[in-house]
Each structure stands twice: as C-alpha cells, then as structure tokens.
Design an enzyme around this catalytic site. Structure first.
Site, PDB file in Angstrom:
ATOM      1  N   CYS A  79       0.833  -1.205   0.000  1.00 58.45           N
ATOM      2  CA  CYS A  79       0.000   0.000   0.000  1.00 58.45           C
ATOM      3  C   CYS A  79       0.876   1.267   0.000  1.00 58.45           C
ATOM      4  CB  CYS A  79      -0.986  -0.058   1.167  1.00 58.45           C
ATOM      5  SG  CYS A  79      -2.276   1.152   0.992  1.00 58.45           S
ATOM      6  N   HIS A 167      -3.719  -5.164   0.252  1.00 59.13           N
ATOM      7  CA  HIS A 167      -3.204  -5.596   1.558  1.00 59.13           C
ATOM      8  C   HIS A 167      -3.195  -7.129   1.659  1.00 59.13           C
ATOM      9  CE1 HIS A 167      -2.928  -1.771   3.778  1.00 59.13           C
ATOM     10  NE2 HIS A 167      -3.848  -1.380   2.914  1.00 59.13           N
ATOM     11  N   GLU A 169      -2.006  -8.904   3.883  1.00 58.60           N
ATOM     12  CA  GLU A 169      -2.066  -9.372   5.276  1.00 58.60           C
ATOM     13  C   GLU A 169      -3.487  -9.530   5.793  1.00 58.60           C
ATOM     14  OE1 GLU A 169      -1.283  -6.486   4.171  1.00 58.60           O
ATOM     15  OE2 GLU A 169      -1.753  -4.823   5.508  1.00 58.60           O
TER      16      GLU A 169
END
Ligand code: XMP
Length: 536
Positions: A79, A167, A169
């Site tokens: 990001c 993202h 994660e």
C-alpha cells in the site's frame, strides 16, 4: 543464526497483522519504526514496508532513504510502502478519483512472477487507499491489475523489489498468505524454523546465560502471559524464581485459590497474598472508573513491593510483557491507545533490572509456548481479564456484597460458555484453529466450546440501576446484569459474539434463579469501536 524479516512501520493499522502473518509462516520478524532499519544486523533476510495513514504528499508523511537496502535485500512495499517507493524512484502517485476501498479482483497478473506463484485467476484482494499510482518509475514493470487499479502490483526490473497496492495481510485478500509465503520463503529464503519448540530451547538457554544464579521476582496475575513467563523462567532457573500472586478481592469466583493450586502443581515457588480487605477499604465509595484504576494500581504496587522486599538478594523483576504491548507503546503516530492497561510498577529502591522473556511473542504464540511447556489447557486458553478485575465491571461503588453477586453471575455465565459446544466449519473454524485452540477437524468441522470460540467474556453488574421484577408472588427491585462476549484478534477492535439464543435463555434463567440480587439479564450488542470491551 535467527533469520528475520524486518517490517518497517509507516503507521498503518495493519502493520501488526503483517507481523503475525509472517510469524504464521514460522519465520521470525521484527516490527520497527520506518526509519530504524538495523543496518548492521546480518540476520535480516528481507524487508516489508507497511501501509500508512498518510499520503506520500502529506508534509508530515514518513520518509526514509532506502538506498542502503535496495538491491541488497528483497523488499516488498504494501500500500503506502508501494506508493512511497514508486514516488521516490520517479513514478507518479495521485489522489484516486474515488477512494479505492474494499474487495477487488486481480483480473490480470504475471503468473510466472515469483510473487504470484500459486495464484488463481481473478484472485480476490483487499484495497484500502485514497491515493493511487498513476505511473511507475522507469525500469519498473506492472505485474498485476484490477479493473480499477492499473498498478495493483509492480516489480523493479532484475531486482528483488516489489510493490502491491492491496493488503495481502488482511483476511479478505484470499491468497494474501500465499503471496507473503512466496515473498518470505521463496524469495527471501526463510528456513521456516521459528517454532514454539525452538523458541523455548533458545530462550531457556538465553535466560540461563543472562540470569546465572541471580534471584528473580515475578508478579503473577492468573493470566496467560504472566503464567507462561513464570513457567519458562522456572525451566531456566528453577528455585531462583519467586512468584508473587496478589488477591485484590476483585478476581473471579474461587479464582485465587484454584489458580494458586495450579501454580503449585506446576512446581512454581509462589507467595499468595490475600490483600482484599485493604483494596475494599480503599475503594469504598469510589465510583469513577479512572479513580478505581488509580487506587487499585497504587495498592497493588504497595502490596507487591512489601512482599518483594522480603525476598533477599533479588536482582531481577520478570514480567509477562508481550510484543503487542511493546508495539503499542512504540506507536509511531504518537497516539496513546491504552494508558490504563498497566497495573503495577517497579519497586525503585530495589534497583531491579527488567526481564521480559515473552517480549517478542504475539498472544497466539504465547499460547503455543505454554502448550510446548506442558501447561494445563485451562490456564492457556484463559480469556484476557483486566488488571483491576471486577472493579471495572461493577458500575457504581464497590462493596464485598456486590462483588459476590457479580462473581456468582459471572461464574454461571463462564461455566455455561465452557460447557456449551458448537460445531464450526469454514472460515470460523480456521480462525479458531489459528488462535491455537486444540480441536480436531473431522469432515471439515471442529467442535469447540463457546468459551474457546470467543476472545473474551464476562458479566457486568449495573449496580447504579434497579428495575422491578416479580418472583413468585413477590415484587423485586434489584440490579440488572449485562453479559458481554466479543470476538477479536487483539482487543484493539472487537465485535459482539453472536451467541446462540438457546444458550442465552438458559444462562439468563440460571442467573436470575440462583443469584440473589439480580432480576434481569441483558446482552451487550456493541462492537469496539465505538464502544470498548469493558464497560468502564
Ligand atoms: P477496552 O475496554 O479498552 O479493553 O476495550 C481492551 C482489553 O484490555 C483489557 N483492559 C484492561 N486490562 N487493566 C488491564 O490490565 C485495565 O485497566 C484494563 N481495562 C481494560 C480488557 O479486558 C480487554 O482485554
């Protein structure tokens, strides 16, 4: 050599999550402020740049010189991390026409790129950014796009440097773990040898070397962190560890005696101090939550220190501080999130040094280490419990009678949660298993108790409120109890748990029928934010 990934933190809410995902790949990682890269650490095998609340154009945006890292170690920007590298190396970042937020699909990607190994067509990713990359630097190439975001991912030519604007994660990036694995294992070359067993062996050896024959004091709270820290230290230094467990009178029903018994069975040298009378006396008439916390914190230090002074020759104070506690206190955006969460302090004139053997671990790793050390499951899976205990779950002033009422109601609720089993499948089952709950998967399902399904639960006594009820032919005018249960991964955000109605009906009946002083039971359906987990 303990290989490690460094995550440079630019202030994103999800930085910790990146850390947890890397650890789930059995790889050690450290989260450091964006400008604190450890240039002389030979064990670093790769670098991840996190997201950020800032735009690259904000005057206060975090900026760092990456020239000493670039080309030497693999880098993955996530990001803001991706936008920042694009920005400083000559690309263009501009405000997105509309904020790019939520689910998106990689409609095209370089399937033979090492970062996308194993990716399926149209893989779902999660976007969350206000700026977007509109041109990448010379020598960089676009390696993935969504229908709205052209540069969803890029790579620098002939260099181990990648950027992704989504993202990986977060859970909604369905192959995010695969992407991180591709980076951490295939690209950076992690041996994936960070495990509970390796942690225990290495830490016990380190503690032996660090502490030698010194005496160590540790404050036990009954919670997972301090208990695991104690057992780990006990394994390293045996009888040189003395534990102090203070009962402030605001623990759960019978908790002091049962936990003390557990500790003794584990071979720990524990001094149990019942100081409840002092705490009740000092709290009498106090209704303000912060005031309650201050008094309990102060009294706790006093009682703890009085005991600690009796331990001759002590050189160290050990604490069960875990990694998220430290990351929060290092929070680079400077916002204090939880000032009220530390009860206790060092007896200064004793000149003790601090020993924090769990300082690198996330909560689920602490639980794994506890299992590795052979600790009983009920100690390991215990819910978090606030330091000031039931004092912050009684609205209004605290009396022994009110604590007794709340202990009885809470006990019925918690026992009920432990006894009520549910079958989970899919994502819910994976979430519970990832938290370390030992359950067998059969036919794609696991059976767990409601207690293990939730992050934290407890009862709250609304002692400042009374309502009318009827029992038999009698009118009652008593207090309501509110039940709280939340799901969460770190207590920073939480959702109220959707407990089965049948369960709630039974608990409500049991509490009203058996706990004198309560004639109404409510269930708290607020999430955090905007509410908090505790009522006070
Ligand atoms: P809140 O209520 O802030 O709670 O959403 C987040 C987590 O912290 C615990 N908590 C405390 N722990 N002392 C503690 O040691 C405190 O004063 C305290 N207040 C809240 C809470 O139980 C939850 O796990």
């Amino acid at each position: 050599m303990q290989q490690k990934i460094i995550i440079l933190d630019f202030g994103s809410q999800t930085t910790q999550l990146i850390g947890r995902r890397v650890r789930e790949l059995d790889t050690f990682c450290e989260i450091l402020p964006y400008n604190k890269f450890p240039h002389d650490d030979p064990d670093v095998i790769g670098v991840i740049l996190s997201g950020s609340p800032y735009s690259v154009y904000d005057p206060e945006a975090f900026k760092v010189d990456l020239s000493a890292i670039r080309g030497r170690l693999p880098i993955l920007g996530i990001c803001y991390g991706a936008q920042y590298m694009s920005h400083i190396y000559g690309g263009k970042v501009e405000p997105a026409g509309s904020r790019e937020y939520g689910r998106a699909h990689l409609c095209s990607f370089e399937s033979d790129n090492a970062l996308f190994r194993g990716f399926e067509p149209d893989s779902q990713v999660w976007m969350s950014h206000g700026d977007t990359i509109t041109a990448i630097p010379d020598g960089f190439r676009c390696i993935a796009s969504t229908d709205k975001v052209k540069y969803a991912a890029y790579q620098a030519a002939n260099e181990p440097l990648w950027g992704v604007q989504f993202h990986p994660e977060v859970f909604h990036s369905l192959q995010g773990t695969q992407l991180l694995k591709n980076f951490v294992v295939d690209i950076c070359g992690s041996r994936q040898d960070w495990s509970a067993a390796s942690f225990v062996d290495a830490t016990v050896a380190e503690l032996k070397a660090q502490l030698g024959d010194d005496r160590v004091i540790l404050g036990l709270s009954g919670g997972v962190d301090s208990s695991v820290a104690a057992v780990l230290l006990h394994r390293a230094i045996g009888k040189n560890l003395t534990c102090i467990f203070v009962d402030h009178g605001m623990l759960r029903k019978n908790e002091f005696s049962s936990v003390l018994h557990d500790y003794e069975c584990l071979g720990l040298n524990v001094i149990g101090v019942d100081a409840s009378e002092k705490f009740f006396a000092d709290l009498a008439g106090v209704t303000d939550p912060e005031q309650k916390r201050k008094i309990i914190g102060r009294d706790f230090v006093e009682v703890f220190n009085a005991e600690a002074r009796k331990i001759e020759g002590a050189k160290w104070l050990a604490q069960g501080t875990i990694y998220p506690d430290r990351i929060e206190s290092l929070n680079i955006t400077g916002k204090v999130i939880k000032s009220h969460h530390n009860v206790g302090g060092l007896p200064e004139e004793m000149h003790l040094s601090l020993c924090e053997p769990l300082r690198w671990l996330f909560k689920d790793e602490v639980r794994r280490v506890g299992r590795q050390l052979g600790m009983p499951e009920h100690l390991i899976t215990r819910h978090p419990f606030p330091g000031p205990g039931l004092a912050v779950r009684i609205l209004g002033d605290i009396t022994p009678e009110r604590v007794r009422i709340l202990q009885d109601a809470d006990d019925i609720y918690i026992r009920g949660l432990r006894e009520w089993k549910v079958r989970l499948s899919g994502e819910e089952a994976r979430r519970v298993l990832a938290a370390g709950v030992p359950a067998e998967m059969t036919d794609g399902e696991i059976e767990v108790s409601l207690y293990d399904q939730v992050w934290q639960a407890g009862a709250v006594l609304l002692a400042t409120v009374r309502s009318v009820g009827v029992m038999g032919d009698e009118r009652t005018y008593e207090h309501p109890v509110a039940l709280r249960a939340v799901t969460s991964t770190d207590a920073m955000t939480a959702d109220w748990a959707h407990l089965p109605y049948d369960f709630m009906a039974r608990v409500s009946n049991d509490i009203i029928n058996h706990v004198k002083g309560v004639n109404r039971v409510c269930y708290d359906i607020s999430s955090k934010p905007p509410s908090t987990i505790e009522w006070e």
